[in-house]
Design a protein around this motif. Structure first.
Motif, PDB file in Angstrom:
ATOM      1  N   ARG A 200       0.829  -1.208   0.000  1.00 24.96           N
ATOM      2  CA  ARG A 200       0.000   0.000   0.000  1.00 24.96           C
ATOM      3  C   ARG A 200       0.865   1.260   0.000  1.00 24.96           C
ATOM      4  O   ARG A 200       0.534   2.252  -0.654  1.00 24.96           O
ATOM      5  N   GLN A 201       1.961   1.211   0.746  1.00 23.13           N
ATOM      6  CA  GLN A 201       2.869   2.359   0.761  1.00 23.13           C
ATOM      7  C   GLN A 201       3.440   2.601  -0.628  1.00 23.13           C
ATOM      8  O   GLN A 201       3.491   3.746  -1.105  1.00 23.13           O
ATOM      9  N   MET A 202       3.865   1.529  -1.301  1.00 20.70           N
ATOM     10  CA  MET A 202       4.438   1.671  -2.639  1.00 20.70           C
ATOM     11  C   MET A 202       3.391   2.151  -3.640  1.00 20.70           C
ATOM     12  O   MET A 202       3.698   2.941  -4.542  1.00 20.70           O
ATOM     13  N   ASP A 203       2.155   1.700  -3.486  1.00 24.36           N
ATOM     14  CA  ASP A 203       1.089   2.162  -4.377  1.00 24.36           C
ATOM     15  C   ASP A 203       0.881   3.667  -4.234  1.00 24.36           C
ATOM     16  O   ASP A 203       0.723   4.385  -5.223  1.00 24.36           O
TER      17      ASP A 203
ATOM     18  N   ALA B  69       4.386   0.794  -9.548  1.00 27.07           N
ATOM     19  CA  ALA B  69       5.840   0.639  -9.532  1.00 27.07           C
ATOM     20  C   ALA B  69       6.244  -0.526 -10.426  1.00 27.07           C
ATOM     21  O   ALA B  69       5.583  -1.569 -10.444  1.00 27.07           O
ATOM     22  N   LYS B  70       7.326  -0.347 -11.170  1.00 31.34           N
ATOM     23  CA  LYS B  70       7.815  -1.431 -12.015  1.00 31.34           C
ATOM     24  C   LYS B  70       8.282  -2.596 -11.149  1.00 31.34           C
ATOM     25  O   LYS B  70       8.650  -2.424  -9.987  1.00 31.34           O
ATOM     26  N   GLU B  71       8.286  -3.766 -11.753  1.00 27.59           N
ATOM     27  CA  GLU B  71       8.528  -4.992 -10.992  1.00 27.59           C
ATOM     28  C   GLU B  71       9.889  -5.003 -10.307  1.00 27.59           C
ATOM     29  O   GLU B  71      10.029  -5.495  -9.188  1.00 27.59           O
ATOM     30  N   TYR B  72      10.913  -4.456 -10.951  1.00 23.61           N
ATOM     31  CA  TYR B  72      12.262  -4.522 -10.395  1.00 23.61           C
ATOM     32  C   TYR B  72      12.532  -3.433  -9.357  1.00 23.61           C
ATOM     33  O   TYR B  72      13.570  -3.442  -8.689  1.00 23.61           O
ATOM     34  N   VAL B  73      11.632  -2.486  -9.210  1.00 27.62           N
ATOM     35  CA  VAL B  73      11.850  -1.346  -8.321  1.00 27.62           C
ATOM     36  C   VAL B  73      11.675  -1.782  -6.865  1.00 27.62           C
ATOM     37  O   VAL B  73      10.703  -2.453  -6.513  1.00 27.62           O
ATOM     38  N   THR B  74      12.621  -1.385  -6.017  1.00 25.60           N
ATOM     39  CA  THR B  74      12.558  -1.730  -4.598  1.00 25.60           C
ATOM     40  C   THR B  74      11.850  -0.624  -3.819  1.00 25.60           C
ATOM     41  O   THR B  74      11.790   0.525  -4.279  1.00 25.60           O
ATOM     42  N   PRO B  75      11.330  -0.940  -2.634  1.00 25.93           N
ATOM     43  CA  PRO B  75      10.720   0.102  -1.794  1.00 25.93           C
ATOM     44  C   PRO B  75      11.684   1.239  -1.484  1.00 25.93           C
ATOM     45  O   PRO B  75      11.285   2.403  -1.415  1.00 25.93           O
ATOM     46  N   GLU B  76      12.973   0.903  -1.309  1.00 28.19           N
ATOM     47  CA  GLU B  76      13.964   1.937  -1.003  1.00 28.19           C
ATOM     48  C   GLU B  76      14.125   2.915  -2.164  1.00 28.19           C
ATOM     49  O   GLU B  76      14.230   4.133  -1.955  1.00 28.19           O
ATOM     50  N   GLN B  77      14.146   2.402  -3.386  1.00 32.95           N
ATOM     51  CA  GLN B  77      14.275   3.277  -4.555  1.00 32.95           C
ATOM     52  C   GLN B  77      13.082   4.219  -4.666  1.00 32.95           C
ATOM     53  O   GLN B  77      13.236   5.410  -4.946  1.00 32.95           O
ATOM     54  N   LEU B  78      11.904   3.687  -4.439  1.00 34.04           N
ATOM     55  CA  LEU B  78      10.701   4.502  -4.550  1.00 34.04           C
ATOM     56  C   LEU B  78      10.669   5.571  -3.460  1.00 34.04           C
ATOM     57  O   LEU B  78      10.321   6.729  -3.713  1.00 34.04           O
ATOM     58  N   THR B  79      11.052   5.195  -2.246  1.00 35.83           N
ATOM     59  CA  THR B  79      11.071   6.155  -1.142  1.00 35.83           C
ATOM     60  C   THR B  79      12.080   7.270  -1.401  1.00 35.83           C
ATOM     61  O   THR B  79      11.810   8.447  -1.142  1.00 35.83           O
TER      62      THR B  79
END
Length: 293
Positions: free
Chosen positions: A193-196, A229-239
């Motif tokens: 949910r956070q990544m969404d 978010a793209k499949e390879y993207v990590t939560p850290e990258q998005l944050t």
């Protein structure tokens, strides 16, 4: 309309909640965000059809680690009162049910059934092998499964290595994760949910700045009208990208606010900056030339 959790759209079933976690007939609290009151995490809730009820809270660091409260609920907000504090979990759970049964007899109310949380929550031990004392072990949220790795190894789909993984029926608190240096899995419902939510911010920013496709972290899912978010993207990258977007927005807002100052204020500010610059220049000129000594 908020974008539904993309991972939930694709999943057809979730791991069943182990019955052994429902101790003493207490309700497993659904949802992701664990409610807290006065430092106690709410572990059990009994709600009646008059929007009143009782809860059991836990705080391992408190002098009395367990408490039961009565509460009234209005507009989604709960007011807790009349706390009974305990040192043993069994006593607290017994008190919770005794208070609830007594309330039912007095006011002829019915208990509202609460759907169990069918999600499980996985956390990785990144700093040390899993052993006694290296993970949270609440009386009301015990581990339901462990994966112990022979060595510290890279976790698939994550940006870190770990010694193993521990699965719980309920999410851990931020404090529990910090205390034991655990990292949540990206498949956890709260992380999804956070990544969404972050994908909506990042996706709009990437569109506005015409970020090339190969450098984008998100793509637009037309069927649901939201970014993912793209499949390879990590939560850290998005944050990290979200924080960058927020810093840029804050700097832009500050610049706009500064531009709205009256002309007189802008002149005074410029004068102060000029005086400060002259003062530094004077100090440099008055300093002795050490090369002439």
């Amino acid at each position: 309309m908020a974008c539904p959790c993309f991972a939930e759209m694709l999943s057809t079933s979730a791991p069943p909640l182990l019955d052994t976690l429902s101790r003493g007939g207490g309700h497993i609290q659904g949802g992701v965000i664990l409610e807290e009151n006065q430092g106690y995490v709410i572990r059990r809730t009994i709600l009646f059809d008059n929007k009143c009820g009782f809860v059991l809270g836990e705080n391992p660091k408190a002098p009395n680690p367990y408490v039961t409260w009565q509460f009234n609920e209005q507009d989604g907000h709960r007011d807790y009162f009349w706390g009974h504090y305990h040192n043993e979990p069994d006593m607290a759970e017994r008190d919770l049910h005794n208070r609830a049964e007594d309330y039912q007899r007095r006011y002829y109310v019915f208990e509202v059934e609460q759907a169990p949380d069918k999600e499980t929550y996985k956390y990785y031990s990144t700093q040390r092998p899993i052993d006694i004392g290296t993970y949270p072990k609440s009386d009301f949220n015990r581990p339901v499964h462990m994966d112990i790795y022979p060595t510290r190894q890279q976790v698939p789909g994550e940006a870190f290595q770990a010694w193993g993984a521990i699965t719980y029926a309920q999410p851990l608190t931020e404090q529990e994760m910090r205390d034991y240096e655990l990292r949540p899995a990206r498949d956890n419902l709260d992380i999804r949910r956070q990544m969404d939510a972050q994908a909506q911010v990042v996706g709009k920013w990437e569109d506005a700045h015409h970020v090339p496709e190969q450098r984008r972290l998100t793509w637009f899912y037309h069927d649901f009208g939201c970014y993912v978010a793209k499949e390879y993207v990590t939560p850290e990258q998005l944050t990290t990208r979200v924080r960058s977007v927020e810093r840029q927005a804050a700097a832009r807002a500050h610049k706009q606010e500064k531009g709205k100052q009256p002309i007189a204020e802008q002149l005074k500010a410029a004068q102060r900056e000029a005086q400060a610059g002259r003062g530094q220049d004077t100090l440099k000129r008055s300093a002795p030339d050490r090369g002439e000594r």
